[in-house]
Design an enzyme around this catalytic site. Structure first.
Site, PDB file in Angstrom:
ATOM      1  N   TYR A  87       2.059   5.563   8.282  1.00  0.00           N
ATOM      2  CA  TYR A  87       1.557   5.664   6.904  1.00  0.00           C
ATOM      3  C   TYR A  87       0.375   4.735   6.626  1.00  0.00           C
ATOM      4  CZ  TYR A  87       6.118   7.874   6.186  1.00  0.00           C
ATOM      5  OH  TYR A  87       7.221   8.686   6.278  1.00  0.00           O
ATOM      6  N   HIS A 118      -1.481   7.309   0.037  1.00  0.00           N
ATOM      7  CA  HIS A 118      -0.381   6.707  -0.722  1.00  0.00           C
ATOM      8  C   HIS A 118      -0.271   5.206  -0.487  1.00  0.00           C
ATOM      9  CE1 HIS A 118       2.470   8.033  -3.566  1.00  0.00           C
ATOM     10  NE2 HIS A 118       3.534   8.168  -2.817  1.00  0.00           N
TER      11      HIS A 118
END
Length: 210
Positions: A24, A29
């Site tokens: 990630y 995000h």
């Protein structure tokens, strides 16, 4: 006495929202995590000490003689509030002294917005923080990541930037770090007046003295 420096509530905790794990790291995000990393890189080496506490990567140090904490919750986005509220309770930090940094699909890449409070606007990480702290009166810095339109938002926010968008987004992270430093030094109102008016890459690069 310098009245202007005593009229605003000093920030004690800066929280960057994101998801833990290498998969990630570069995702939209994780904009909150990225701004924390920019801040740490911009401070003198050794000013902040890293520990793992309250389900977070926690960086503790001082800014202008005051204690300051930088937090990256490791709970995954939707449970971020548990880590934030847990740390605030342990250290008696009130919600008005917290600044939360997170991605926002309602802003195009290159835009940042400071705000003194309000709803979560559909951002699950901020929703969790608001629920756990029990108030919407939380200072926040929104980092524009753009909207997928008719696409699936879950896949979109977990994807990364490419091409010109990547360059524009990267520049906005630098300006976001500058904006946070101005919040610390001069308060939210002055920082909002400076950084909410135009795209981040066009914002003044005036350095805020540390």
């Amino acid at each position: 006495m310098n009245v202007s420096r005593n009229m605003f509530s000093a920030i004690e905790l800066i929280v960057g929202l994101g998801n833990p794990g290498s998969e990630y790291e570069k995702s939209r995000h994780n904009a909150g995590f990225m701004v924390i990393e920019k801040l740490l890189a911009g401070f003198p080496a050794g000013r902040f000490e890293e520990t793992h506490i309250s389900e977070s990567r926690l960086f503790s140090g001082k800014h202008r003689g005051r204690p300051l904490y930088l937090q990256m919750p490791l709970t995954y986005m939707n449970l971020s509030g548990k880590a934030v509220a847990g740390f605030c309770r342990k250290n008696q930090i009130s919600a008005d002294r917290v600044l939360v940094i997170y991605d926002d699909m309602d802003l195009e890449p290159g835009r940042i917005r400071l705000k003194n409070g309000g709803s979560a606007g559909g951002h699950h990480g901020l929703e969790s923080v608001i629920a756990e702290l029990g108030t919407e009166k939380i200072k926040r810095l929104r980092i524009g990541i753009g909207h997928p339109g008719a696409g699936k938002t879950a896949d979109y926010v977990l994807s990364g930037f490419t091409g010109d968008e990547e360059r524009i987004f990267s520049a906005s992270l630098d300006v976001a770090a500058e904006a946070v430093k101005m919040v610390l030094s001069a308060g939210m109102d002055r920082a909002m007046n400076k950084y909410n008016t135009r795209p981040a890459e066009e914002a003044s690069e005036t350095t805020i003295n540390e």
